[in-house]
Design an enzyme around this catalytic site. Structure first.
Site, mmCIF file in Angstrom:
data_model
loop_
_atom_site.group_PDB
_atom_site.id
_atom_site.type_symbol
_atom_site.label_atom_id
_atom_site.label_comp_id
_atom_site.label_asym_id
_atom_site.label_seq_id
_atom_site.Cartn_x
_atom_site.Cartn_y
_atom_site.Cartn_z
ATOM 1 N N GLU A 76 0.778 -1.256 -0.063
ATOM 2 C CA GLU A 76 0.053 0.101 0.137
ATOM 3 C C GLU A 76 0.914 1.199 -0.035
ATOM 4 O O GLU A 76 0.419 2.242 0.443
ATOM 5 C CB GLU A 76 -0.827 0.104 1.190
ATOM 6 N N HIS A 95 -0.425 6.084 7.261
ATOM 7 C CA HIS A 95 -1.646 5.207 6.806
ATOM 8 C C HIS A 95 -1.989 4.163 8.009
ATOM 9 O O HIS A 95 -0.671 3.463 8.398
ATOM 10 C CB HIS A 95 -1.541 4.406 5.502
ATOM 11 N N HIS A 97 -4.681 1.589 10.604
ATOM 12 C CA HIS A 97 -5.866 0.882 10.866
ATOM 13 C C HIS A 97 -6.123 1.047 12.304
ATOM 14 O O HIS A 97 -6.573 0.226 13.152
ATOM 15 C CB HIS A 97 -5.798 -0.687 10.669
HETATM 16 MN MN MN Z 1 -3.939 -0.630 5.103
#
Ligand code: MN
Length: 248
Positions: A76, A95, A97
Site C-alpha cells: 500500500e 496510513h 488501521h
Molecule cells: Mn492498510
C-alpha cells in the site's frame, strides 16, 4: 535537517505510533525525501515496532523503489506517493488501521473533534469508499489509480477515513502527522464513550480554527519528547521556528 537525522526521526515516528497503539503489525509512516521532493522514504514491509534505519527505502512518487528491488515494499505504499503528488506542502504521511477510528468509517457517524487536543483533524473528516470507483476489492490500495482516488477524497484535509480499512493522515512535518494520528485515535475513543453518555457537544468550527491558529510548535515538541521517552528513542529537539509549522 540532514538526511541522516531525518531517517532517524522516521524510525522514531514508527516506534511512537506502535507504542501509542496507532499501528500494530500493519500501518506505515513516510516522509517526503529531504533532498528530493519527488521521492519519499518508507520502510520495507515490516511492523513499525521492528523498524530500524536500515529498513528504510526510497521511492519515486509512483511507488518505484530507487534501489534495486531486493526488498519487499509495502503493497500500500502508493497511498503515500499519491498524497505527496497531490499536495506539495505535505512532508509526512501516516496510513493506519487505528482501531477506534474504524467504526466511524463504517457507520455514517461523523468523526468530529470532541476535545481541544484533537482539533488537528479539522471540523470535517472526508470518507473514502474504495467500492465507489473500484467495486468489490480486497480493500487494499495497491495501485496508483486507487491511491490517487483516495488522495482526491482527502483533498486539502489533513485526515481521510477509509471505509472498512483505516485512515490516512497528512502533515506538514513528521511531528505534526504523528501528533494528529495519535490524537485522532484518542478522539475516536472519546467520541464513542461520550456517545454512550448522551448528546455530544463538539468543538465548533471557530473553536477548531482558534486551537490551530494559536498552537505553537512547542506543543508538538513537548508531545514528541514525551512520546520519544515512552518509545525508548532518543529525543532530538527541533529549534522552535524551524521546520515545524503549526497547521496545514
Ligand atoms: Mn492498510
Amino acid at each position: 535537517m540532514a538526511v541522516t537525522g531525518a531517517l532517524d526521526e522516521l524510525v522514531t515516528a514508527n516506534r511512537i505510533l506502535a507504542r501509542e497503539g496507532v499501528v500494530d503489525a500493519f500501518g506505515h509512516v513516510s516522509i517526503r525525501h529531504p533532498e528530493y521532493p519527488d521521492r519519499y522514504v518508507l520502510s520495507r514491509a515490516r511492523a513499525p515496532e521492528c523498524i530500524d534505519v536500515e529498513d528504510l527505502m526510497t521511492f519515486t512518487l509512483d511507488g518505484a523503489p530507487i534501489e534495486p528491488a531486493r526488498r519487499h515494499p509495502y503493497a500500500e505504499r502508493h497511498i503515500h506517493g499519491a498524497i505527496y503528488e497531490a499536495r506539495p506542502e505535505i512532508q509526512a504521511v501516516v496510513h493506519n488501521h487505528s482501531p477506534s477510528v474504524i467504526p466511524f468509517g463504517i457507520t455514517g457517524t461523523q468523526l468530529r473533534p470532541v476535545m481541544h487536543m484533537c482539533a488537528s483533524m479539522g471540523s470535517r473528516v472526508p470518507l473514502w469508499d474504495s467500492r465507489t470507483a473500484f467495486g468489490d476489492t480486497n480493500l487494499l490500495v495497491t495501485n496508483m489509480a486507487m491511491a490517487r482516488d483516495l488522495a482526491a477524497t482527502l483533498g486539502n484535509h489533513p485526515v481521510a477515513l477509509m471505509r472498512g480499512h483505516g485512515c490516512v493522515v497528512a502533515g506538514s512535518s513528521l511531528r505534526d502527522v504523528v501528533f494528529n494520528a495519535v490524537y485522532l485515535e484518542l478522539n475516536a475513543d472519546l467520541q464513542m464513550k461520550a456517545r454512550s453518555l448522551g448528546e455530544i457537544t463538539f468543538l465548533s468550527e471557530r473553536e477548531v480554527e482558534a486551537v490551530l491558529n494559536t498552537r505553537s510548535s512547542f506543543t508538538y515538541e513537548r508531545a514528541w519528547e514525551y512520546w520519544c521517552r515512552r518509545a525508548g528513542r532518543p529525543y532530538d529537539r527541533q529549534p522552535v521556528g524551524g521546520p515545524l509549522v503549526d497547521k496545514i
